[in-house]
Design an enzyme around this catalytic site. Structure first.
Site, PDB file in Angstrom:
ATOM      1  N   HIS A   1       1.438  -0.924  -0.195  1.00 55.38           N
ATOM      2  CA  HIS A   1      -0.025   0.263  -0.059  1.00 55.38           C
ATOM      3  C   HIS A   1       0.707   0.891   0.037  1.00 55.38           C
ATOM      4  CE1 HIS A   1       0.232  -0.151   4.792  1.00 55.38           C
ATOM      5  NE2 HIS A   1       1.446  -0.262   3.295  1.00 55.38           N
TER       6      HIS A   1
ATOM      7  N   HIS B   1      -0.646   5.053   9.583  1.00 57.34           N
ATOM      8  CA  HIS B   1       0.881   5.584   9.830  1.00 57.34           C
ATOM      9  C   HIS B   1       0.528   6.837  10.614  1.00 57.34           C
ATOM     10  CE1 HIS B   1       0.051   3.049   6.058  1.00 57.34           C
ATOM     11  NE2 HIS B   1       1.695   2.832   6.085  1.00 57.34           N
TER      12      HIS B   1
ATOM     13  N   HIS C   1      10.185  -4.160   3.706  1.00 54.89           N
ATOM     14  CA  HIS C   1      10.586  -2.160   3.769  1.00 54.89           C
ATOM     15  C   HIS C   1      11.360  -1.780   4.436  1.00 54.89           C
ATOM     16  CE1 HIS C   1       6.881  -1.928   4.631  1.00 54.89           C
ATOM     17  NE2 HIS C   1       6.432  -0.566   4.016  1.00 54.89           N
TER      18      HIS C   1
ATOM     19  N   GLU D   1       4.563  -4.633   8.524  1.00 54.73           N
ATOM     20  CA  GLU D   1       2.687  -4.580   8.206  1.00 54.73           C
ATOM     21  C   GLU D   1       2.032  -6.457   7.405  1.00 54.73           C
ATOM     22  OE1 GLU D   1       2.687   0.117   6.398  1.00 54.73           O
ATOM     23  OE2 GLU D   1       3.208  -1.511   5.730  1.00 54.73           O
TER      24      GLU D   1
HETATM   25  C1  DHB Z   1       6.304   3.781   2.137  1.00 58.00           C
HETATM   26  C2  DHB Z   1       5.410   2.161   2.233  1.00 58.00           C
HETATM   27  C3  DHB Z   1       4.831   2.346   2.939  1.00 58.00           C
HETATM   28  O1  DHB Z   1       4.088   0.810   3.396  1.00 58.00           O
HETATM   29  C4  DHB Z   1       4.411   3.058   3.606  1.00 58.00           C
HETATM   30  O2  DHB Z   1       3.205   3.357   3.998  1.00 58.00           O
HETATM   31  C5  DHB Z   1       5.057   4.739   3.719  1.00 58.00           C
HETATM   32  C6  DHB Z   1       6.484   4.460   2.634  1.00 58.00           C
HETATM   33  C7  DHB Z   1       7.259   3.849   1.041  1.00 58.00           C
HETATM   34  O3  DHB Z   1       7.733   2.616   0.716  1.00 58.00           O
HETATM   35  O4  DHB Z   1       7.926   4.975   0.446  1.00 58.00           O
HETATM   36 FE    FE Z   2       3.047   0.682   4.871  1.00 56.32          FE
END
Ligand code: DHB
Ligand code: FE
Length: 461
Positions: A157, A204, A342, A389
């Site tokens: 997302h 978030h 990530h 997540e």
């Molecule tokens: C990114 C990914 C995320 O899940 C998020 O909540 C905020 C930023 C990203 O990859 O930039």
């Molecule tokens: Fe996220």
């Protein structure tokens, strides 16, 4: 199979549950408004004029004017909210409680001094023919239940995906590679529009800030505005909820020993809107999402966060709740969103682990119970600090029918791509049963699937 609400039959007692809360929403919020000296003064100066500011029904309004607590409670008021009205009139809790019993103030006080009301004869148990409700947890689902959980959708997302759509960049080579992975899903979604999506995501630090860290939030509201996360709200439709169904889910899940936080008013951030955009495409603020949405938010912002096992078990409680619905027929999807690997912080930012992500997808499909043994450390160490997540996905998976003795689900679509912004994008559509039209359109979709598979092979090579 209706939910057990035997507390409704306890003599002389009104239990404040989600149904009552919905009925009494404005009445209770009006009562809360009396927690400032200015508002108390205005209310006492002209009660009728003050009440004009609140959308109360005529019975609620008259009950307030009459200070009739029984009538207010019948109309959805809760004594702790209503006590603010009593306090405004200078009443103590003993005076308020006594006023509802038909006794004089003195007689009620004397009864309390004499040891209080005797429960003998004042209990549900004292009534003929009462049997305690069953506390057993269902391990199989009713084939004829009016609410059917048809498919689960899993997806990352990333906010930049939303920005790419909002700024018209989806055809740029960088983004096209991402959106191509959702082509199949968008076609599928047109023919498989459910009545309601239970959308599991993580907020978030948007709706919930450092003042409150709820672990599991179920949205029981009617409407959720799109959040401004610092760059203005995304130009997409606001989200419509489904309060009746959400209240039912809350009742069942909490009585299944999951302590949800129920939220009627909150904004929704990219965690919820980007998956909707990915599946339903570009829709402007004057349009509508084709589904009602019940947000289910999981805390992954501040440790400790719930384990994969806990999320899976919540999914099972959610499935049992869906099964107990006895309202209108519903086609229900559950989406699990967030992830994949990530890391957005510190010197290790940018971490991507294709092998681990694809092992996660494999286990999610074929071995969800085994996946529940993967510990937090594993997610963070292997998939990055924000890879946590992915626990959101376990809720949707734990709810699938094969976890209740049904057959293995069908993987309709699988996609994996690196990168979108800082993130590996993972996406699955998994169905509890093969819908007949899917079999028909399978050949038409074969080529799209082939390219997705090829991409997957490239990505995992
Ligand atoms: C990114 C990914 C995320 O899940 C998020 O909540 C905020 C930023 C990203 O990859 O930039
Ligand atoms: Fe996220």
């Amino acid at each position: 199979m209706s939910l057990d609400k035997p507390y409704r039959d306890i003599p002389g007692t009104t239990i404040y549950d989600a149904d009552q809360a919905r009925k009494g929403y404005h009445l209770n919020q009006f009562a809360m408004s009396l927690m400032t000296p200015e508002n108390r003064e205005r209310f006492l100066a002209d009660e009728a004029a003050y009440l004009d500011e609140w959308p109360l029904n005529p019975v609620q309004r008259q009950a307030v004017l009459d200070m009739d607590l029984n009538a207010m409670i019948g109309e959805g008021g809760n004594i702790y909210f209503l006590a603010k009205i009593g306090a405004t009139h200078g009443l103590s809790f003993q005076q308020m409680a006594g006023s509802m019993t038909g006794m004089s103030e003195a007689a009620y006080r004397d009864m309390m001094i004499g040891g209080g009301r005797n429960p003998q004869g004042a209990r549900l148990k004292d009534l003929d023919g009462w049997t305690p409700p069953s506390t057993e947890k269902a391990t199989t689902m009713r084939p004829d239940a009016p609410a059917k959980f048809t498919s689960a959708v899993f997806t990352s997302h990333v906010p930049a995906i939303g920005a790419a759509m909002d700024l018209g960049k989806t055809e740029e080579p960088y983004w096209k590679k991402v959106f191509d992975g959702y082509e199949w899903t968008r076609r599928w979604a047109k023919e498989n529009t459910p009545d309601v999506v239970i959308l599991v995501y993580n907020d978030h630090a948007t709706a919930f800030d450092a003042s409150i860290i709820p672990t599991f939030v179920l949205g029981t509201g009617a409407h959720y505005p799109v959040a401004d996360e610092g760059y203005g709200p995304r130009p997409v439709p606001d989200v419509k909820g489904y309060p009746e169904f959400a209240a039912h889910l809350a009742q069942s899940i909490i009585q299944d020993d999951f302590d949800l936080t129920l939220v009627n008013e909150m904004v929704v951030d990219h965690g919820l809107t980007v998956p909707l955009s990915l599946v339903y495409g570009e829709l402007g603020t004057d349009e509508k999402w084709p589904v009602k949405v019940i947000p289910l938010a999981v805390n992954v912002v501040q440790y400790p966060v719930p384990s994969g096992r806990r999320c899976y078990e919540l999914g099972k409680a959610l499935r049992r709740a869906i099964d107990k619905w006895d309202g209108p027929e519903l086609n229900v999807q559950i989406w699990g969103t967030g992830g994949m690997s990530h890391q957005l912080q510190g010197p290790r930012a940018g971490l991507i682990n294709k092998e681990w992500d694809n092992a996660f997808l494999d286990h999610l499909i074929a071995d969800p119970l085994g996946l529940t043994e993967w510990q937090h450390m594993e997610y963070v160490d292997e998939a990055g600090s924000e890879g946590i997540e992915l626990v959101d996905w376990l809720i949707a998976r734990g709810a699938m029918d094969d976890q209740f003795g049904g057959g293995a689900p069908e993987v309709d679509h699988r996609f994996y791509h690196v990168p979108a912004s800082n993130t590996a994008v993972g996406h699955l559509v998994v169905s509890n049963e093969v819908a007949p039209h899917l079999a028909e359109s399978a050949s038409a979709n074969a080529s799209a699937d082939e390219s997705a598979n090829q991409e997957l092979e490239e990505a995992t090579a």
